[in-house]
Design a protein around this motif. Structure first.
Motif, short mmCIF file in Angstrom:
data_model
loop_
_atom_site.label_atom_id
_atom_site.label_comp_id
_atom_site.label_asym_id
_atom_site.label_seq_id
_atom_site.Cartn_x
_atom_site.Cartn_y
_atom_site.Cartn_z
N ASN A 96 29.96 89.88 25.16
CA ASN A 96 30.09 89.77 23.71
C ASN A 96 29.16 88.68 23.18
N GLU A 149 26.14 89.16 20.57
CA GLU A 149 26.07 88.40 19.32
C GLU A 149 24.71 87.71 19.18
N VAL A 172 22.27 90.33 18.22
CA VAL A 172 22.44 90.69 16.81
C VAL A 172 21.76 89.65 15.92
N LYS A 173 21.95 88.36 16.23
CA LYS A 173 21.30 87.31 15.43
C LYS A 173 19.79 87.43 15.50
#
Length: 132
Positions: A79, A83, A86-87
């Motif tokens: 996860n 993340e 994604v950033k």
């Protein structure tokens, strides 16, 4: 037909029960102590057996929890990686949007300049065709 069915003859003289020997107080006390020792031994064995069964059950639960914990930890790590990805992608989107805006501005400026040159060209072409 009843000729074939034989009944057992009743016993002639039943043996009387063996008379109990009188036991001394020490022998009775020894028997009571032996009985108590047997009871405590059986109780101890049952408690030990219960403890071992409970310990094995608890160990299985602990192993399952460790497996769940390691699976949860790997999920959390995955996860965190997602993340971070994604950033990074969001940052890339912002940069690409800025580049797009700059490109659209440059295209707009180029189209305006092209229109100016076209108008100038048409004006010059009209003047040349209008003069003999």
């Amino acid at each position: 037909m009843t000729d074939f069915i034989h009944e057992a003859p009743p016993p002639e003289n039943p043996k009387p029960a063996a008379p109990e020997k009188p036991t001394s107080e020490k022998e009775r006390q020894k028997r009571v102590y032996a009985y108590i020792a047997v009871l405590f031994t059986v109780a101890f064995i049952l408690i030990l057996w219960s403890f071992l069964a409970n310990h094995r059950s608890n160990q299985q639960v602990i192993d399952q929890l460790k497996g769940s914990t390691s699976m949860m930890q790997s999920t959390l790590e995955q996860n965190a990686k997602l993340e971070a990805e994604v950033k990074a992608l969001e940052t890339q989107v912002v940069e690409l949007e800025q580049t797009l805006a700059e490109t659209e501005d440059a295209l707009s400026a180029a189209q305006e300049e092209t229109e100016k040159y076209r108008a100038l060209y048409e004006e010059l072409a009209g003047e040349e065709s209008g003069t003999p």
